[in-house]
Structures are given as C-alpha cells and as structure tokens.
Motif scaffolding. Structure first.
Motif, PDB file in Angstrom:
ATOM      1  N   ILE A   1      37.246  32.052  35.357  1.00  0.00           N
ATOM      2  CA  ILE A   1      37.568  33.126  36.528  1.00  0.00           C
ATOM      3  C   ILE A   1      37.052  32.708  37.622  1.00  0.00           C
ATOM      4  O   ILE A   1      37.617  32.929  38.782  1.00  0.00           O
ATOM      5  N   GLY A   2      35.711  32.421  37.529  1.00  0.00           N
ATOM      6  CA  GLY A   2      35.056  32.248  38.900  1.00  0.00           C
ATOM      7  C   GLY A   2      34.015  33.432  39.011  1.00  0.00           C
ATOM      8  O   GLY A   2      33.968  34.398  37.931  1.00  0.00           O
ATOM      9  N   PRO A   3      33.254  33.566  40.205  1.00  0.00           N
ATOM     10  CA  PRO A   3      32.262  34.512  40.373  1.00  0.00           C
ATOM     11  C   PRO A   3      32.479  35.870  40.482  1.00  0.00           C
ATOM     12  O   PRO A   3      31.915  36.760  40.071  1.00  0.00           O
ATOM     13  N   THR A   4      33.793  36.269  41.045  1.00  0.00           N
ATOM     14  CA  THR A   4      33.963  37.249  41.136  1.00  0.00           C
ATOM     15  C   THR A   4      35.593  37.768  40.995  1.00  0.00           C
ATOM     16  O   THR A   4      36.392  36.595  41.064  1.00  0.00           O
ATOM     17  N   CYS A   5      35.997  38.755  40.687  1.00  0.00           N
ATOM     18  CA  CYS A   5      37.333  39.150  40.400  1.00  0.00           C
ATOM     19  C   CYS A   5      37.455  40.593  40.487  1.00  0.00           C
ATOM     20  O   CYS A   5      36.712  41.460  40.411  1.00  0.00           O
ATOM     21  N   ARG A   6      38.989  41.005  40.410  1.00  0.00           N
ATOM     22  CA  ARG A   6      39.150  42.503  40.262  1.00  0.00           C
ATOM     23  C   ARG A   6      39.710  42.678  38.841  1.00  0.00           C
ATOM     24  O   ARG A   6      40.611  41.847  38.432  1.00  0.00           O
ATOM     25  N   ILE A   7      39.349  43.695  37.975  1.00  0.00           N
ATOM     26  CA  ILE A   7      40.072  43.535  36.476  1.00  0.00           C
ATOM     27  C   ILE A   7      40.549  44.957  36.647  1.00  0.00           C
ATOM     28  O   ILE A   7      40.235  45.997  37.115  1.00  0.00           O
ATOM     29  N   VAL A   8      42.036  44.857  36.357  1.00  0.00           N
ATOM     30  CA  VAL A   8      42.855  46.033  36.246  1.00  0.00           C
ATOM     31  C   VAL A   8      43.283  46.075  34.720  1.00  0.00           C
ATOM     32  O   VAL A   8      43.735  44.933  34.191  1.00  0.00           O
ATOM     33  N   SER A   9      43.361  47.018  33.883  1.00  0.00           N
ATOM     34  CA  SER A   9      43.410  47.146  32.414  1.00  0.00           C
ATOM     35  C   SER A   9      44.356  48.092  32.463  1.00  0.00           C
ATOM     36  O   SER A   9      44.470  49.296  32.646  1.00  0.00           O
ATOM     37  N   SER A  10      45.036  48.135  31.167  1.00  0.00           N
ATOM     38  CA  SER A  10      45.886  49.217  30.607  1.00  0.00           C
ATOM     39  C   SER A  10      44.862  50.305  30.218  1.00  0.00           C
ATOM     40  O   SER A  10      43.704  50.161  29.984  1.00  0.00           O
ATOM     41  N   ASP A  11      45.186  51.497  30.171  1.00  0.00           N
ATOM     42  CA  ASP A  11      43.952  52.580  29.636  1.00  0.00           C
ATOM     43  C   ASP A  11      44.110  52.923  28.007  1.00  0.00           C
ATOM     44  O   ASP A  11      43.326  53.781  27.914  1.00  0.00           O
ATOM     45  N   PHE A  12      44.792  52.111  27.247  1.00  0.00           N
ATOM     46  CA  PHE A  12      44.647  52.205  25.892  1.00  0.00           C
ATOM     47  C   PHE A  12      43.049  52.071  25.560  1.00  0.00           C
ATOM     48  O   PHE A  12      42.333  51.058  26.366  1.00  0.00           O
ATOM     49  N   LEU A  13      42.836  52.352  24.730  1.00  0.00           N
ATOM     50  CA  LEU A  13      41.048  52.093  24.209  1.00  0.00           C
ATOM     51  C   LEU A  13      40.741  50.876  23.908  1.00  0.00           C
ATOM     52  O   LEU A  13      39.737  50.334  24.578  1.00  0.00           O
ATOM     53  N   ARG A  14      41.771  50.163  23.303  1.00  0.00           N
ATOM     54  CA  ARG A  14      41.277  48.560  22.867  1.00  0.00           C
ATOM     55  C   ARG A  14      41.286  47.846  24.170  1.00  0.00           C
ATOM     56  O   ARG A  14      40.433  46.857  24.392  1.00  0.00           O
ATOM     57  N   THR A  15      42.135  47.981  25.139  1.00  0.00           N
ATOM     58  CA  THR A  15      41.795  47.417  26.536  1.00  0.00           C
ATOM     59  C   THR A  15      40.841  47.706  27.263  1.00  0.00           C
ATOM     60  O   THR A  15      40.208  46.856  27.920  1.00  0.00           O
ATOM     61  N   ARG A  16      40.705  49.142  27.252  1.00  0.00           N
ATOM     62  CA  ARG A  16      39.550  49.823  28.058  1.00  0.00           C
ATOM     63  C   ARG A  16      38.448  48.926  27.766  1.00  0.00           C
ATOM     64  O   ARG A  16      37.377  48.559  28.510  1.00  0.00           O
ATOM     65  N   HIS A  17      38.035  48.969  26.390  1.00  0.00           N
ATOM     66  CA  HIS A  17      36.817  48.186  25.859  1.00  0.00           C
ATOM     67  C   HIS A  17      36.618  46.919  26.195  1.00  0.00           C
ATOM     68  O   HIS A  17      35.565  46.384  26.739  1.00  0.00           O
ATOM     69  N   THR A  18      37.765  46.147  26.073  1.00  0.00           N
ATOM     70  CA  THR A  18      37.731  44.612  26.405  1.00  0.00           C
ATOM     71  C   THR A  18      37.396  44.516  27.878  1.00  0.00           C
ATOM     72  O   THR A  18      36.727  43.526  28.262  1.00  0.00           O
ATOM     73  N   ALA A  19      38.237  45.285  28.743  1.00  0.00           N
ATOM     74  CA  ALA A  19      37.839  45.165  30.405  1.00  0.00           C
ATOM     75  C   ALA A  19      36.343  45.516  30.577  1.00  0.00           C
ATOM     76  O   ALA A  19      35.997  44.873  31.407  1.00  0.00           O
ATOM     77  N   GLU A  20      35.891  46.541  29.892  1.00  0.00           N
ATOM     78  CA  GLU A  20      34.602  46.945  30.481  1.00  0.00           C
ATOM     79  C   GLU A  20      33.524  45.804  29.969  1.00  0.00           C
ATOM     80  O   GLU A  20      32.581  45.636  30.637  1.00  0.00           O
TER      81      GLU A  20
ATOM     82  N   ARG B   1      29.657  41.894  32.404  1.00  0.00           N
ATOM     83  CA  ARG B   1      29.375  40.410  32.627  1.00  0.00           C
ATOM     84  C   ARG B   1      29.478  40.119  33.912  1.00  0.00           C
ATOM     85  O   ARG B   1      28.910  39.228  34.691  1.00  0.00           O
ATOM     86  N   MET B   2      30.614  40.649  34.860  1.00  0.00           N
ATOM     87  CA  MET B   2      30.864  40.066  35.937  1.00  0.00           C
ATOM     88  C   MET B   2      30.281  41.253  36.975  1.00  0.00           C
ATOM     89  O   MET B   2      30.282  40.819  38.194  1.00  0.00           O
ATOM     90  N   VAL B   3      29.599  42.129  36.613  1.00  0.00           N
ATOM     91  CA  VAL B   3      29.060  43.264  37.443  1.00  0.00           C
ATOM     92  C   VAL B   3      30.064  43.671  38.218  1.00  0.00           C
ATOM     93  O   VAL B   3      30.329  43.421  39.777  1.00  0.00           O
ATOM     94  N   ALA B   4      31.473  43.859  37.796  1.00  0.00           N
ATOM     95  CA  ALA B   4      32.514  44.459  38.414  1.00  0.00           C
ATOM     96  C   ALA B   4      33.282  45.871  38.017  1.00  0.00           C
ATOM     97  O   ALA B   4      32.616  46.407  36.848  1.00  0.00           O
ATOM     98  N   GLU B   5      33.944  46.316  38.750  1.00  0.00           N
ATOM     99  CA  GLU B   5      34.593  47.754  38.286  1.00  0.00           C
ATOM    100  C   GLU B   5      35.757  47.483  37.633  1.00  0.00           C
ATOM    101  O   GLU B   5      36.448  46.299  37.721  1.00  0.00           O
ATOM    102  N   VAL B   6      36.365  48.282  36.822  1.00  0.00           N
ATOM    103  CA  VAL B   6      37.729  48.328  36.280  1.00  0.00           C
ATOM    104  C   VAL B   6      38.624  49.556  36.503  1.00  0.00           C
ATOM    105  O   VAL B   6      38.093  50.236  37.095  1.00  0.00           O
ATOM    106  N   GLU B   7      39.758  48.855  37.145  1.00  0.00           N
ATOM    107  CA  GLU B   7      40.918  49.633  37.543  1.00  0.00           C
ATOM    108  C   GLU B   7      41.745  49.902  36.307  1.00  0.00           C
ATOM    109  O   GLU B   7      41.824  48.826  35.572  1.00  0.00           O
ATOM    110  N   PHE B   8      42.352  51.083  36.375  1.00  0.00           N
ATOM    111  CA  PHE B   8      43.454  51.188  35.022  1.00  0.00           C
ATOM    112  C   PHE B   8      44.708  51.608  35.757  1.00  0.00           C
ATOM    113  O   PHE B   8      44.954  52.185  36.870  1.00  0.00           O
ATOM    114  N   SER B   9      45.681  50.922  34.934  1.00  0.00           N
ATOM    115  CA  SER B   9      47.023  51.150  35.327  1.00  0.00           C
ATOM    116  C   SER B   9      47.844  51.416  34.265  1.00  0.00           C
ATOM    117  O   SER B   9      48.063  50.762  33.295  1.00  0.00           O
TER     118      SER B   9
END
Length: 193
Positions: A57-76, A81-89
């Motif tokens: 991925i590289g040093p930075t990214c935007r994480i956009v996730s489904s709001d299902f619990l299994r995807t939310r856990h994965t994105a979080e 690790r990335m020190v990034a925020e998760v956006e939900f869609s």
C-alpha cells in the motif's frame, strides 16, 4: 465506468468472520452491522498479513469500508497499523442474498448459477449483480473525484469486490464468478482495466 483515474485503489476482503466459520450467509445490514465480526482465527491471520500489506500500500492511504461488523473490524486493524482513520460507506456493503439470509453458504452456488444466466436477476429477493456493480462503482467514482494521487483501500465483501473487479475490467457482469475470488483477508490492487 471510472473516468480519468488518478488514484490507486486496493480491494481488501474482510478477514475470516464468525459467519464464515459457521458456514452462514449474513447479508442483511440489520444483522451484519452488529453481529458476526471477525473470528479469533480471522483476526490472527489478518494481523500476520498486515506487514506485507503495508509494503504494498505504501506509507499512507485512505481506508473506506463497508459498515458491516466483519469489514469494520478488518478496516480498524489496518487503520491501527497505518495510523489512519476509517471512513464508512453503505455502498460497500455485502450483496444482499434475500431469502438465503442466515442459511447455509452452499446456497451461494444457486445464486451464482443464476447470475451467469442473468446479471439482472433478483430471484429469491437477491440483490442483482448489476445493482451491486452500480453502487460500488459509484463509490469508487466519488472517491476518485475527491482526491488526486491518493491510495485508497476499499474494505468490503467477496461478492461486492468480485463484481467491482469485473466491472472495472469492463467484462460482462455475468462472468463475475470466473475471476479468481478474493480470499478472506486478501489484498489486491484494482487495475484500471
């Protein structure tokens, strides 16, 4: 189709979930957004893979996730690790499998056989392949227009991502099951064509 793509996109399928381990179809947001998160096995496997994913991925990214619990856990987990925020869609949610909700995952085969004959079908109250393609492509188009030279990680579900990949390659949607499916916890770059 996504026009003038100037960003990188990666697809990340959620890790092994409790529903995967039980062999259940969980596609209704009423259930999936609050139940059936990652299993302990899924979490451990995903944590082992994250270092390799960060290199891709590289040093930075935007994480956009489904709001299902299994995807939310994965994105979080990735975001920690990335020190990034998760956006939900909601457009990245699991494909809705209608009458097969909470039944055996062997029923996917029945739906996929019908998909190959007609990607517009909604037999058994299933969300059509074309409907899934429309919503996930719309999400990518909006993300693409929102940034330049950005790496996005799209955290979603097996069917949604496989349909997305098929649409991006401009292949017939009826062939979405002919692609190599993303395995739970797998990261794959989405090529422009």
């Amino acid at each position: 189709m996504i026009e003038h793509r100037h960003n990188r996109f990666f697809a990340l399928r959620h890790g092994v979930s409790e529903a995967n381990e039980l062999g259940l179809i969980i596609s209704d947001p009423k259930t999936g957004c609050s139940n059936y998160g990652l299993s302990s096995v899924g979490r451990a496997k995903l944590e082992r893979c994250l270092e390799g994913y960060l290199e891709q991925i590289g040093p930075t990214c935007r994480i956009v996730s489904s709001d299902f619990l299994r995807t939310r856990h994965t994105a979080e987990l990735l975001a920690e690790r990335m020190v990034a925020e998760v956006e939900f869609s909601v457009r990245l949610r699991e494909r809705y499998f209608g009458d097969f909700e909470s039944t055996s995952n062997l029923n996917y085969q029945t739906v996929w056989q019908q998909d190959a004959a007609d990607p517009e079908h909604s037999q058994w109250n299933v969300e059509s392949v074309s409907s899934v393609a429309d919503r996930v492509l719309a999400e990518l188009q909006d993300l693409n227009e929102s940034a330049k030279e950005t790496t996005f990680v799209i955290v979603s579900h097996g069917d949604s991502l496989q349909i997305l990949e098929t649409a991006l390659k401009q292949l017939p949607l009826s062939t979405h099951r002919e692609r190599d499916p993303l395995q739970p916890g797998e990261l794959r770059e989405l090529s422009p064509n």
